[in-house]
Write an enzyme that holds these catalytic residues in place. Structure first.
Site, PDB file in Angstrom:
ATOM      1  N   SER A 251       0.821  -1.200   0.000  1.00  0.00           N
ATOM      2  CA  SER A 251       0.000   0.000   0.000  1.00  0.00           C
ATOM      3  C   SER A 251       0.853   1.246   0.000  1.00  0.00           C
ATOM      4  O   SER A 251       2.020   1.223   0.379  1.00  0.00           O
ATOM      5  CB  SER A 251      -0.875   0.010   1.247  1.00  0.00           C
ATOM      6  OG  SER A 251      -0.035   0.250   2.363  1.00  0.00           O
ATOM      7  N   LYS A 252       0.226   2.314  -0.433  1.00  0.00           N
ATOM      8  CA  LYS A 252       0.896   3.605  -0.497  1.00  0.00           C
ATOM      9  C   LYS A 252       1.380   4.035   0.877  1.00  0.00           C
ATOM     10  O   LYS A 252       2.377   4.719   1.002  1.00  0.00           O
ATOM     11  CB  LYS A 252      -0.098   4.656  -0.992  1.00  0.00           C
ATOM     12  CG  LYS A 252      -0.080   4.842  -2.486  1.00  0.00           C
ATOM     13  CD  LYS A 252      -0.880   6.079  -2.830  1.00  0.00           C
ATOM     14  CE  LYS A 252      -1.147   6.113  -4.316  1.00  0.00           C
ATOM     15  NZ  LYS A 252      -2.136   7.076  -4.689  1.00  0.00           N
TER      16      LYS A 252
END
Ligand code: GLU
Length: 528
Positions: A251-252
């Protein structure tokens, strides 16, 4: 013929997972002398982002994943942009309605929302309740006449189980009763992913659908569509998820996920491709080499060697690949430049961003200037050249000693190198160091002791021998390592920061070391 595709929805950036999907499709096609195509899946108009398609194309080109058919180059199945193929999807949606494999749904957004809330309250999976499946012909016609907006939904045959063999995951089966009656056409006349994806994979004659594991639950719906149309199925291969180190989905929040960010951080294309290829695939037992160029990957790749388990996206490993590739290129450059350079070269002090070189060969002595940025390559040339002229030549040693620094910050190469060739007129205070408890008297004592041991070393080509000689000096002098090595290193390099004392001595050679120590001692004499 093998035909694969990369079918991204343009989101404005290329996710590293997307690049891996593109890469695996590319490799598989190339390995089988097939065709790899790019198709832009932009039917979700709400998510339209200006320039996103161009960005994707630019990223694939940057990575060297050349496609054989695609939006900007055309091909036998053009257009390769779904928003330009709307008529086709409408036509196929009508065919499904006729075949009763789909039905019109006139439910309002409010009704659907109520239904969803009820399901949630009763802890039921959110699914369309098939209200419109049971409308009579009359009701349908009346709704059409009243221009009530509708979507087209897939009619999932509830009693069945969809079974298929995934090339990576093996036998997979889904009970139809767990599948929603998916929307295939929206009320704005745009298809959803499911319909457009299946229609295009069929029309574009895709033989292998290779995509991320997150699409696995969509596959039974797609298979039912192929069956409803009476089309042959492609092979499916679902590649494992990319995970953070803590095994959560990449994930970012935990780091960058866009390829562009890694390019900005100066990771090379070769390193990124190499790293990404090995996220979920490995060349198989017995193969220890992990360094693969794109063309080597084309030969080595196979879907059988792709794992099922999620692959950890480990930045340290990417750093390692980046380092390996920089080294590899550095050495390739050396070899290239070496071919071009002949004659012995002597470097003199740098001046105004240029280095003055003297090239001597048998006939002439020529002086010319070279740009700072060319320094590294040029040095590299001599590295090889000297190597075959004189075993253990100074340049070679100098470069080996600072290789790491040069690779990490090539712009500073000259700073790391220059003292090997000439020593600046440093201030005597450099020889002392308060923190290390080195005053001028200790510095003098240390340099005299070191000089004695350096004179005794018979093989100055061995860093190990130099090291053990100097450690003996430390013992004899009853001083701390730093008390001997600080003044010695300063005397040898004239710099506050430099490679370690053993390497510096090794590079300079015995004669030059002794000259520099003498020079330092006379500086001390004058100040005592
Ligand atoms: N458009 C889908 C995506 O954005 C394609 C999935 C597939 O390959 O079927 O990833």
């Amino acid at each position: 013929m093998t035909r694969t595709r990369f079918a991204p929805s343009p989101t404005g950036y290329l996710h590293v997972g997307g690049l891996r999907t593109a890469l695996y499709n590319y490799l598989f096609a190339k390995k089988h002398n097939g065709c790899f195509l790019l198709r832009i899946e932009d039917t979700d108009q709400k998510r339209f982002i200006e320039g996103a398609r161009e960005h994707l194309i630019e990223m694939l080109r940057w990575a060297g994943l050349e496609y054989d058919e695609g939006p900007d180059i055309g091909g036998p199945h053009k257009p390769y942009i779904q928003s330009e193929r709307l008529k086709l999807y409408q036509q196929y949606a009508s065919e499904l309605l006729e075949k009763k494999a789909a039905y019109r749904c006139f439910c309002s957004a409010e009704r659907l929302e109520d239904m969803r809330r009820n399901q949630e309250a009763n802890k039921l999976a959110p699914m369309y309740d098939r209200h419109c499946l049971y409308l009579s012909e009359d009701e349908i016609n009346q709704n059409l006449k009243n221009k009530i907006p509708f979507v087209v939904r897939q009619k999932i045959p509830s009693a069945e189980t969809v079974k298929f063999k995934d090339l990576i995951r093996g036998n997979v089966s889904f009970a139809c009763k767990s599948l929603d009656d998916q929307v295939l056409m929206k009320s704005d006349g745009f298809p959803t992913y499911h319909l457009a994806n299946v229609v295009d994979d069929h029309l574009m004659e895709i033989t292998h659908v290779i995509r991320g594991e997150e699409w696995l639950p969509s596959t039974p719906k797609h298979i039912l569509l192929y069956q409803a149309f009476g089309w042959n199925l492609p092979e499916f291969a679902h590649i494992p998820l990319l995970l953070n180190k803590d095994r959560s989905k990449l994930s970012k929040r935990q780091g960058d996920v866009s390829v562009e960010e890694y390019i900005k951080k100066n990771y090379s294309k070769e390193a990124i491709i190499n790293f990404i290829a090995l996220l979920g695939w490995n060349p198989g037992s017995g193969e220890e080499n992990e360094i693969f160029s794109l063309s080597e990957l084309c030969d080595a790749f196979s879907l059988e060697k792709v794992h099922k388990a999620g692959a950890i996206f480990d930045i340290d490993k990417l750093d390692w690949f980046n380092w390996q590739w920089r080294k590899k290129k550095y050495h390739e450059n050396l070899a290239e430049t070496a071919k071009k350079i002949d004659g012995t070269c002597i470097i003199s002090s740098p001046k105004k961003g240029e280095f003055q070189y003297k090239f001597k060969d048998n006939e002439s002595e020529e002086v010319f200037y070279i740009k700072r940025t060319d320094l590294l390559n040029d040095m590299c040339g001599r590295f090889i050249h000297e190597e075959y002229k004189k075993e253990g030549g100074t340049y070679r040693k100098a470069l080996l000693t600072i290789e790491e620094k040069v690779l990490k910050e090539p712009e500073n190469a000259e700073n790391h190198l220059k003292f090997f060739f000439s020593i600046k007129d440093y201030d005597v205070s450099l020889l002392a160091n308060e923190k290390m408890k080195v005053d001028y008297a200790i510095a003098k004592k240390s340099l005299i002791g070191a000089e004695k041991y350096l004179k005794k070393i018979s093989n100055f080509n061995s860093v190990e021998e130099i090291k053990s000689g100097l450690l003996n000096a430390v013992t004899e002098l009853s001083l701390k390592n730093g008390q001997v090595f600080w003044p010695l290193r300063a005397a040898l390099t004239g710099e506050e920061f430099s490679p370690g004392v053993f390497e510096a001595a090794w590079v300079l050679g015995q004669d030059e070391c002794l000259i520099r120590i003498k020079n330092a001692l006379s500086k001390l004499e004058k100040n005592m």
